[in-house]
Write a protein that holds these residues in place. Structure first.
Motif, short mmCIF file in Angstrom:
data_model
loop_
_atom_site.label_atom_id
_atom_site.label_comp_id
_atom_site.label_asym_id
_atom_site.label_seq_id
_atom_site.Cartn_x
_atom_site.Cartn_y
_atom_site.Cartn_z
N GLY A 55 -60.69 -14.00 64.74
CA GLY A 55 -61.60 -12.92 65.06
C GLY A 55 -63.02 -13.18 64.66
O GLY A 55 -63.40 -14.29 64.29
N ILE A 56 -63.79 -12.10 64.70
CA ILE A 56 -65.23 -12.13 64.45
C ILE A 56 -65.55 -11.06 63.41
O ILE A 56 -65.08 -9.92 63.52
N THR A 57 -66.34 -11.41 62.42
CA THR A 57 -66.85 -10.42 61.47
C THR A 57 -68.33 -10.66 61.27
O THR A 57 -68.74 -11.70 60.79
N THR A 58 -69.12 -9.69 61.72
CA THR A 58 -70.55 -9.72 61.47
C THR A 58 -70.91 -8.36 60.89
O THR A 58 -70.06 -7.47 60.82
N ILE A 59 -72.14 -8.20 60.52
CA ILE A 59 -72.56 -6.91 59.97
C ILE A 59 -72.34 -5.79 60.97
O ILE A 59 -71.89 -4.72 60.63
N GLY A 60 -72.58 -6.05 62.27
CA GLY A 60 -72.47 -5.00 63.27
C GLY A 60 -71.26 -5.06 64.16
O GLY A 60 -71.15 -4.29 65.10
N TYR A 61 -70.31 -5.96 63.87
CA TYR A 61 -69.17 -6.10 64.78
C TYR A 61 -67.96 -6.67 64.05
O TYR A 61 -68.09 -7.65 63.31
N LYS A 62 -66.82 -6.05 64.26
CA LYS A 62 -65.56 -6.53 63.71
C LYS A 62 -64.56 -6.54 64.86
O LYS A 62 -64.35 -5.53 65.54
N ALA A 63 -63.92 -7.68 65.07
CA ALA A 63 -62.91 -7.78 66.12
C ALA A 63 -61.96 -8.92 65.81
O ALA A 63 -62.38 -9.98 65.35
N PHE A 74 -55.23 -5.01 64.10
CA PHE A 74 -56.07 -5.47 65.19
C PHE A 74 -57.29 -4.58 65.19
O PHE A 74 -57.17 -3.35 65.26
N LEU A 75 -58.48 -5.18 65.09
CA LEU A 75 -59.73 -4.43 65.04
C LEU A 75 -60.61 -4.77 66.22
O LEU A 75 -60.65 -5.92 66.66
N SER A 76 -61.33 -3.76 66.72
CA SER A 76 -62.36 -3.98 67.72
C SER A 76 -63.34 -2.82 67.68
O SER A 76 -63.07 -1.76 68.24
N TYR A 77 -64.46 -3.03 66.99
CA TYR A 77 -65.46 -1.97 66.92
C TYR A 77 -66.83 -2.50 66.51
O TYR A 77 -66.94 -3.50 65.83
N HIS A 78 -67.85 -1.79 66.95
CA HIS A 78 -69.23 -1.97 66.51
C HIS A 78 -69.58 -0.87 65.52
O HIS A 78 -70.21 -1.11 64.51
N ASP A 79 -69.18 0.36 65.87
CA ASP A 79 -69.53 1.54 65.08
C ASP A 79 -68.27 2.07 64.39
O ASP A 79 -67.41 2.68 65.03
N ALA A 80 -68.17 1.87 63.09
CA ALA A 80 -66.99 2.29 62.32
C ALA A 80 -66.83 3.80 62.28
O ALA A 80 -65.77 4.30 61.89
N ASN A 81 -67.86 4.54 62.70
CA ASN A 81 -67.77 6.01 62.72
C ASN A 81 -67.18 6.55 64.02
O ASN A 81 -66.97 7.74 64.15
N LYS A 82 -66.95 5.67 65.00
CA LYS A 82 -66.46 6.12 66.31
C LYS A 82 -65.16 5.40 66.67
O LYS A 82 -65.02 4.86 67.75
N VAL A 83 -64.23 5.40 65.72
CA VAL A 83 -62.98 4.68 65.96
C VAL A 83 -61.78 5.61 65.92
O VAL A 83 -61.80 6.65 65.27
N ALA A 84 -60.75 5.18 66.62
CA ALA A 84 -59.42 5.77 66.51
C ALA A 84 -58.56 4.74 65.78
O ALA A 84 -58.63 3.54 66.06
N ILE A 85 -57.77 5.22 64.83
CA ILE A 85 -56.89 4.35 64.07
C ILE A 85 -55.46 4.73 64.40
O ILE A 85 -55.04 5.87 64.17
N LEU A 86 -54.73 3.79 64.98
CA LEU A 86 -53.34 4.03 65.35
C LEU A 86 -52.43 3.41 64.31
O LEU A 86 -52.55 2.22 64.01
N GLY A 87 -51.54 4.21 63.74
CA GLY A 87 -50.50 3.72 62.85
C GLY A 87 -49.26 3.45 63.69
O GLY A 87 -48.82 4.33 64.43
N LEU A 88 -48.72 2.24 63.59
CA LEU A 88 -47.61 1.84 64.46
C LEU A 88 -46.37 1.49 63.65
O LEU A 88 -46.48 1.09 62.48
N LYS A 89 -45.22 1.60 64.27
CA LYS A 89 -43.97 1.18 63.63
C LYS A 89 -43.19 0.32 64.62
O LYS A 89 -43.22 0.54 65.83
N VAL A 98 -59.73 0.86 67.01
CA VAL A 98 -60.48 0.58 68.23
C VAL A 98 -61.58 1.62 68.42
O VAL A 98 -61.37 2.81 68.19
N GLU A 99 -62.75 1.15 68.83
CA GLU A 99 -63.89 2.03 69.05
C GLU A 99 -63.75 2.74 70.39
O GLU A 99 -63.21 2.19 71.36
N SER A 100 -64.24 3.97 70.42
CA SER A 100 -64.25 4.75 71.65
C SER A 100 -65.54 5.54 71.72
O SER A 100 -66.05 6.00 70.69
N GLU A 101 -66.06 5.73 72.93
CA GLU A 101 -67.25 6.57 73.09
C GLU A 101 -66.94 8.00 72.70
O GLU A 101 -67.81 8.72 72.23
#
Length: 122
Positions: A55-63, A74-89, A98-101
């Motif tokens: 993956g990629i880790t920068t100050i403004g992007y994690k994926a 699994f991460l994919s976001y620019h803005d950590a304040n606009k994410v949905a976090i899914l807990g899976l089993k 994952v980021e969402s508008e």
């Protein structure tokens, strides 16, 4: 966005493109709705102890794919304040961030398809 979310009949599909696709070597992650245990909308705190698998880790992007507290993310976001976090089993990943508008609408759409999640209301 590097991840587009699609709602299938029996699964949530993450279509991956761009740098995220290149670094994770994936075009798609298909998550059966019955694997979703919880959906949270919150500010995701990326821990310094995270171990990057791919993956990629920068100050403004994690994926990409990371190990955080012995769980596979699994991460994919620019803005950590606009994410949905899914807990899976019973799935390849324990968590997907994952980021969402519109994360609140994403949460509602997922919960509509996951009637087995009783403790959450959209």
């Amino acid at each position: 966005m590097s991840v587009q979310i699609e709602f299938g009949d029996t699964s949530l599909i993450l279509n991956i493109s761009g740098k995220t696709m290149v670094t994770t070597l994936r075009k798609k992650i298909e998550i059966p709705y019955n694997s979703v245990e919880e959906v949270q909308i919150s500010n995701f705190k990326f821990p310094l102890t995270a171990v990057k698998r791919t993956g990629i880790t920068t100050i403004g992007y994690k994926a990409g794919i990371f190990i955080i507290d012995k769980k596979k993310y699994f991460l994919s976001y620019h803005d950590a304040n606009k994410v949905a976090i899914l807990g899976l089993k019973g799935f390849e990943f324990d968590k997907i961030v994952v980021e969402s508008e519109d994360p609140e609408q994403l949460e509602k759409n997922i919960l509509m398809r996951c009637s087995h999640i009783n403790d959450q209301t959209p």
